[in-house]
Design a protein around this motif. Structure first.
Motif, PDB file in Angstrom:
ATOM      1  N   ASN A 162       0.907  -1.062   0.197  1.00 51.18           N
ATOM      2  CA  ASN A 162      -0.050  -0.129  -0.103  1.00 51.18           C
ATOM      3  C   ASN A 162       0.969   1.214  -0.032  1.00 51.18           C
ATOM      4  OD1 ASN A 162      -2.893   1.210   0.216  1.00 51.18           O
ATOM      5  ND2 ASN A 162      -2.057   1.989   2.158  1.00 51.18           N
ATOM      6  N   ASN A 168      -2.860   5.404  -0.316  1.00 50.24           N
ATOM      7  CA  ASN A 168      -3.613   4.161   0.019  1.00 50.24           C
ATOM      8  C   ASN A 168      -4.265   3.667  -1.167  1.00 50.24           C
ATOM      9  OD1 ASN A 168      -4.604   2.957   2.499  1.00 50.24           O
ATOM     10  ND2 ASN A 168      -6.435   4.119   2.603  1.00 50.24           N
ATOM     11  N   ARG A 171      -5.228  -0.156  -1.031  1.00 51.44           N
ATOM     12  CA  ARG A 171      -6.169  -0.785  -0.193  1.00 51.44           C
ATOM     13  C   ARG A 171      -7.830  -0.395  -1.031  1.00 51.44           C
ATOM     14  NH1 ARG A 171      -3.565   1.261   4.772  1.00 51.44           N
ATOM     15  NH2 ARG A 171      -3.006  -0.376   6.017  1.00 51.44           N
TER      16      ARG A 171
END
Length: 483
Positions: A162, A168, A171
């Protein structure tokens, strides 16, 4: 177009587990921890550890509004002489013997599940620390085997990937692909395998590169690379746990047919994602992304996707143009479900007017029943291949349906099963006069049905208590899609 802000909204409003449910989950955990520590369970508890999608922050909202799962490892010291079976079964007895949890407890092979009505399930899995060597971790299989695990290291690996993707985005893409799996129901792939396959497509030296500039671009990159990788393997490849080389996830692909289907579906979705990413014009791009994720994507901007050549202004949706009140739908609806998944069907589709209502008295809340299907070339054949609901089938051979309790246990002998078999589609409605009634089991405590008519048909199981003919269990419709 990338439509980055619409992806942010889609994740927040549709895909991500909402804060209320996260708060409920986190509020339940301290009580469970205290209960285990204060109980007379023999193993000494070291600590508790989040595992799986919860720990990885890739948990998603259930697409059907149902319960979501969270995994909690109970880290314990070894007990001299105990088998793996004893750790799981004794923890199950502790919970089932409690007035607080007795009606919420179910013991499985690896864990004890606590179900909070209509909302969430928490799986508590014993993990024995230091039985083999200092620091070794083993989960317990109720079938009496200890299995090495590396939950801390795997979570760290996932966090590394990640960080390499930035923003991010790994994810978020993992959540999107899990949502795609659940909403389309066109392939099966357990979350740990899916996360590993996607994570393997990211390398440390790619941090900050254009391939991971934002969420839609990261999605395009990872699905494209996964498709390229799968093309190299006509049969199931080895997929090792990146932090435990002795563990091979390849069995999680399922059968050879399920792997082939997964490989083909990823190739199809890769094309759709590439097309959507490249499409110019906001409304046109929204429609292209809705082909991937369904009409929940950008629903505030474009409430319904238009069918090919049909303008939005006439309010004709993808499905309604093929339906009428008699359920004698046009064959084109099969193509729509093939492309968009079962979620495109309106709720009313499962209850056509010609469908008969159950004749039995019923308990207030019938138990959920699972339906499993297996394709076989003929009724006398005893072995076939598993089929999932919504899987596209040709009009050859037939399906053997089997009803079971959720989890796979057979229906007890003191109950019997009847099946509601409902045909839809113009040809089937004519040939079978709107078949939608109840049928008894006709083969090995299950139901055999030939595959004959193009359309979308349904099989439902009804479990009835023999002693008083009271309905105690009902399944969801199992959709059979015949091209």
């Amino acid at each position: 177009m990338k439509l980055v802000s619409l992806f942010d909204d889609f994740l927040k409003e549709t895909v991500n587990l909402n804060k209320t449910r996260i708060d409920l989950l986190e509020a339940s955990i301290p009580a469970l921890k205290s209960f285990v520590r204060d109980s007379d369970w023999k193993p000494k508890v070291r600590t508790f550890m989040e595992q799986g999608s919860w720990a990885h922050e890739t948990i998603i909202r259930p697409v059907d509004g149902g319960e979501f799962d969270a995994d909690l490892l109970v880290m314990v010291d070894p007990v001299d002489g105990w088998t793996a079976t004893e750790y799981v079964e004794s923890l199950g007895r502790v919970f089932s013997g409690s007035k607080t949890y007795e009606d919420k407890t179910k013991t499985w092979d690896y864990c004890v599940t606590i179900t909070y009505a209509g909302d969430r399930k928490i799986d508590l899995a014993p993990c024995v620390v230091g039985r083999l060597w200092e620091g070794s971790m083993e989960v317990c299989n109720r079938k009496d085997s200890f299995e090495l695990t590396a939950p801390i290291e795997y979570t760290e690996w996932m966090k590394e990937r990640n960080a390499y993707s930035g923003n991010n985005s790994f994810r978020k893409v993992t959540r999107l692909v899990k949502y795609l799996r659940d909403i389309k129901e066109t392939f099966t792939c357990p979350s740990v395998l899916l996360t590993t396959l996607l994570g393997n497509q990211i390398q440390w030296f790619e941090r900050g590169t254009d391939e991971f500039a934002d969420v839609p671009t990261t999605l395009k990159t990872l699905i494209g690379r996964l498709d390229d990788w799968l093309r190299m393997y006509p049969s199931k490849p080895t997929v090792t746990n990146p932090k435990l080389p002795s563990e091979d996830f390849s069995a999680l692909f399922g059968t050879d047919e399920q792997y082939t289907n997964f490989r083909n579906v990823i190739a199809r979705y890769r094309k759709w994602i590439d097309d959507a990413h490249a499409t110019e014009g906001r409304q046109e791009s929204i429609k292209a992304w809705q082909k991937v994720f369904g009409t929940e994507f950008a629903k505030a901007d474009l409430v319904k996707v238009a069918a090919d050549g049909v303008s939005e202004s006439n309010s004709t949706s993808l499905v309604s143009r093929f339906l009428d009140s008699t359920a004698a739908h046009l064959g084109g609806i099969v193509d729509v479900v093939r492309d968009y998944g079962l979620s495109i069907l309106p709720a009313s589709f499962a209850r056509p007017a010609h469908m008969q209502t159950p004749r039995w008295r019923s308990v207030p809340q019938p138990t959920d029943i699972a339906v499993y299907a297996e394709w076989r070339s003929a009724s006398h054949v005893e072995v076939g291949r598993p089929v999932i609901a919504g899987q596209l089938l040709t009009p050859q051979g037939g399906l053997y349906f089997r009803a079971a309790l959720v989890g796979g246990a057979p229906v007890p002998l003191e109950y019997y099963v009847e099946w509601r078999i409902t045909n839809t589609g113009a040809v089937a409605m004519t040939a079978r006069a709107g078949r939608g009634g109840f049928e008894v089991s006709n083969k090995s405590n299950g139901r055999w049905e030939t595959l004959a008519y193009r359309g979308i048909h349904m099989a439902e199981a009804f479990v009835v208590r023999r002693s008083d003919d009271v309905l105690v269990g009902v399944s969801k419709p199992f959709y059979v899609v015949i091209e």
